[in-house]
Motif scaffolding. Structure first.
Motif: not given
Length: 118
Positions: A8-35
């Motif tokens: 679950s910790f690895e899952n949390i970290v992976n989702q957080t990093r994925s969200s940051e990547k989506k945020f930087r790419e401009g996919n705000f909806k995907g980023a907020i969904e993961e957060k």
């Protein structure tokens, strides 16, 4: 139990990093969904204090910056005030999400996470 905590910790970290990547790419909806999903995992009964502390350390690494005004502000306020600010920012994020303002929602939740970071 140890494996499920690690997963679950690895899952949390992976989702957080994925969200940051989506945020930087401009996919705000995907980023907020993961957060929001990460936040629901952290607020669940399966998440203990150790996972939350590890998550805060991970946030510190993620949001590390040489010039960080939030970090400077955190040094001057107490824990009660910090928690009050985090709750306010999370409420603001939820309001913006419900209105369809995904960019504003992700910005508010990222700002609240900066207050949570160690």
């Amino acid at each position: 139990m140890l494996n499920s905590d690690k997963f679950s910790f690895e899952n949390i970290v992976n989702q957080t990093r994925s969200s940051e990547k989506k945020f930087r790419e401009g996919n705000f909806k995907g980023a907020i969904e993961e957060k929001r999903e990460v936040r629901s995992i952290l607020n669940s009964k399966y998440c203990d204090e150790k996972i939350i502390e590890n998550f805060k350390e991970e946030l510190s690494k993620l949001y590390k910056s040489k010039f960080d005004l939030i970090n400077d502000h955190k040094l001057k306020i107490d824990e009660v005030k910090k928690n009050k600010i985090v709750k306010l920012l999370e409420q603001k994020s939820d309001e913006k999400y419900n209105k369809g303002d995904y960019k504003g929602a992700i910005r508010a939740i990222r700002r609240s996470e900066k207050y949570l970071a160690n």
